[in-house]
Enzyme design. Structure first.
Site, PDB file in Angstrom:
ATOM      1  N   LEU A 126      15.751  42.361  81.712  1.00 33.31           N
ATOM      2  CA  LEU A 126      16.406  41.047  81.718  1.00 33.31           C
ATOM      3  C   LEU A 126      16.426  40.473  83.126  1.00 33.31           C
ATOM      4  CD1 LEU A 126      18.135  38.938  80.113  1.00 33.31           C
ATOM      5  CD2 LEU A 126      20.138  40.270  80.809  1.00 33.31           C
ATOM      6  N   ALA A 127      16.617  41.345  84.117  1.00 29.23           N
ATOM      7  CA  ALA A 127      16.654  40.919  85.520  1.00 29.23           C
ATOM      8  C   ALA A 127      16.224  42.094  86.383  1.00 29.23           C
ATOM      9  CB  ALA A 127      18.056  40.450  85.910  1.00 29.23           C
ATOM     10  N   SER A 128      15.668  41.773  87.550  1.00 24.01           N
ATOM     11  CA  SER A 128      15.219  42.817  88.461  1.00 24.01           C
ATOM     12  C   SER A 128      15.612  42.440  89.879  1.00 24.01           C
ATOM     13  CB  SER A 128      13.697  42.969  88.360  1.00 24.01           C
ATOM     14  OG  SER A 128      13.227  43.928  89.277  1.00 24.01           O
ATOM     15  N   ALA A 129      16.228  43.392  90.596  1.00 25.57           N
ATOM     16  CA  ALA A 129      16.666  43.141  91.971  1.00 25.57           C
ATOM     17  C   ALA A 129      16.197  44.276  92.867  1.00 25.57           C
ATOM     18  CB  ALA A 129      18.184  42.985  92.022  1.00 25.57           C
ATOM     19  N   ILE A 131      17.744  46.838  94.285  1.00 31.06           N
ATOM     20  CA  ILE A 131      18.271  48.184  94.095  1.00 31.06           C
ATOM     21  C   ILE A 131      18.100  48.681  92.662  1.00 31.06           C
ATOM     22  CG2 ILE A 131      20.337  49.621  94.282  1.00 31.06           C
ATOM     23  CD1 ILE A 131      19.277  48.630  96.945  1.00 31.06           C
ATOM     24  N   GLN A 133      17.401  47.410  88.162  1.00 33.65           N
ATOM     25  CA  GLN A 133      17.044  46.382  87.196  1.00 33.65           C
ATOM     26  C   GLN A 133      17.832  46.609  85.913  1.00 33.65           C
ATOM     27  OE1 GLN A 133      12.770  46.884  87.061  1.00 33.65           O
ATOM     28  NE2 GLN A 133      12.835  47.826  85.024  1.00 33.65           N
ATOM     29  N   ASP A 284      31.130  40.552  96.838  1.00 40.40           N
ATOM     30  CA  ASP A 284      29.717  40.165  96.762  1.00 40.40           C
ATOM     31  C   ASP A 284      29.577  39.009  95.776  1.00 40.40           C
ATOM     32  OD1 ASP A 284      27.057  40.304  97.457  1.00 40.40           O
ATOM     33  OD2 ASP A 284      26.562  41.847  95.983  1.00 40.40           O
TER      34      ASP A 284
END
Length: 513
Positions: A126-129, A131, A133, A284
């Site tokens: 769904l999302a990847s960052a 650090i 996913q 954050d």
């Protein structure tokens, strides 16, 4: 690997001509030579904005450096404004790793096939960052929609290697750049190391999420997703899937007639409630971690995710900040200076009048603006900036607070440009501080410590007797030493008198003869 990575970093820095960030003179000869070694590397089209070039370089270096740039953007005391603004734009969206690999990591962490716990596991994230996913699935037992957060495989060696190089760079800057120690580069890297290591423990993030959710359960201001802690491991976290509008999607908020004024004001209240009521705040709060529940557009609320980085303050820090803000509201700079000294945030021998004058010089021009245009975060930044000139060392939790306030204020003004933080913040702070000083609160604190007193009180008589015995023994010992000293003194006096007498007698005899 270390040296090839170092070569790659210096190459990219040179390609984006980031040498402009360094002074033009007074560099040590060794440092100049090290920079000259990369003279021949490739060139890129030069952009006049050094901040933008730095941002692009960090993006090219990869996710670890992107996170570093995001954190560095909050240290406005160390950076020019144009650089800080560019770094704040850094996005840590990176290409995902294979879904099959993510599935394997989850199965290994839970020690069971993915089908044992989940249906409809989506191999496409769904999302990847930088650090981790996130993958979607359905919880088999309850059919609840969930998201599964998975740490990137083998991320730790990369982070450790890059942090080691960051410390090396920091040391070179402090050693070879004029006034380099003033930049506190090593301190910045240490703060970053602490922050990123927290993000690598998803079990801790799960506990943070549970705690923040409990603090705002049934709240009409903030919703925190439920975490399935029994399915969480250090590298895997499972939580409720939420549906909301990204806070940056103002067009959709307007289209749904969301009450953005109320939403912006609630953002301020959420921040101060976390800091002062709960002493546990989400540190954050960038736009990627905030969504809006617009189910009821007239009564919208925030949805917060990604609770890896949380901040806490001591009671002394809370009271100091509350009194500091209230004094600023009242333009009482003498009080502000006294607070910094009495709280030991600056040395006790600091010139109070000089500190007061410096605070007045920096803060007084702010009041020339309409209240709605005054930046609350900038006020805190200015106060800390002045205090740094008087040798105040900002603690990491205060840096987190400063960063969070910049985020909250920026998001609030983005939603509703006329947002007046003062009308919301001042009554909240005054009410909180008065409550802290109330008899009811003091009685509550006493009741909270009552179990401790119940443990201590039974042993207290014995402790007192033991103290009296030790005190009596000490007194006897002191008396004996005093008596010995007196006797020794008497003997010395007698010897002196005898010596003087003999000298006088000798003189008299010599005269007679």
């Amino acid at each position: 690997m270390k040296y090839s990575r170092l070569y790659n970093i210096i190459t990219i820095f040179k390609a984006y001509q980031l040498g402009e960030l360094l002074p033009k003179h007074n560099l040590s000869s060794k440092f100049k030579f090290a920079l000259a070694l990369m003279f021949w590397v490739r060139k890129k089209a030069k952009n006049n904005d050094i901040g933008e070039r730095l941002r692009l370089a960090l993006q090219e270096l990869g996710p670890v450096w992107v996170k570093f740039g995001q954190m560095l953007s909050t240290r406005r005391d160390l950076l020019p404004d144009n650089v800080a603004v560019q770094l704040a734009k850094l996005q840590d969206q990176v290409p995902p790793f294979e879904g099959e690999l993510a599935k394997h990591i989850i199965e290994k962490a839970l020690d069971a096939p993915i089908e044992h716990y989940f249906d409809d596991f989506n191999l496409t994230p769904l999302a990847s960052a930088s650090i981790a996913q996130v993958h979607t699935a359905t919880l088999k037992e309850t059919a609840a929609q969930v998201v599964i957060k998975v740490l990137r495989p083998d991320i730790m060696p990369i982070i450790q290697a890059d942090i080691e190089l960051m410390y090396w760079f920091a040391k070179q800057v402090e050693k070879n750049v004029p006034n380099g120690k003033r930049l506190r580069a090593g301190e910045v890297v240490k703060d970053y190391e602490t922050t990123i290591l927290k993000e690598l423990n998803l079990q801790q993030e799960a506990e943070n999420t549970r705690r923040l959710r409990d603090n705002f359960i049934n709240s009409d201001m903030l919703y925190i997703p439920y975490v399935y802690r029994e399915l969480c491991r250090k590298n895997v976290m499972v939580e409720e899937r939420i549906a909301g509008i990204p806070i940056g999607d103002t067009a959709q908020l307007v289209a749904k007639n969301v009450n953005v004024k109320l939403l912006a004001e609630r953002g301020v209240k959420v921040f101060f409630t976390q800091v002062f009521r709960d002493n546990f705040f989400h540190a954050d709060m960038h736009p990627g971690n905030i969504f809006i529940d617009a189910t009821d557009p007239v009564n919208p609320r925030y949805i917060g995710i990604d609770c890896a980085i949380m901040g806490e303050l001591s009671l002394e820090d809370q009271r100091f900040l509350a009194q500091n803000f209230i004094a600023f509201f009242n333009r009482d700079y003498q009080k502000i200076a006294e607070l910094y000294i009495s709280s030991n945030w600056v040395d006790e021998d600091t010139d109070r009048f000089a500190l007061e004058a410096a605070m007045r010089e920096v803060c007084e021009p702010i009041f020339a603006k309409p209240l709605g245009e005054i930046s609350f975060a900038q006020v805190l930044f200015n106060l800390f900036k002045v205090a740094r000139q008087f040798n105040m060392v900002i603690q990491p939790q205060l840096v987190l607070l400063e960063k969070t306030l910049f985020y909250i204020e920026g998001l609030g003004r983005q939603l509703y440009p006329q947002l007046d933080l003062w009308s919301t913040a001042k009554p909240f702070l005054e009410s909180w501080y008065q409550e802290q000083m109330s008899v009811k609160h003091i009685a509550k604190q006493f009741m909270n410590t009552l179990p401790l007193w119940q443990e201590v009180l039974p042993a207290l008589p014995a402790k007192i007797k033991q103290y009296e015995r030790e005190h009596q023994h000490l007194n006897r010992h002191i008396a004996e030493l005093t008596e010995q000293l007196k006797r020794s003194q008497q003997k010395q006096n007698q010897f002196c008198y005898l010596t003087i007498g003999l000298i006088v007698l000798g003189i008299a005899v010599s005269i007679i003869l």
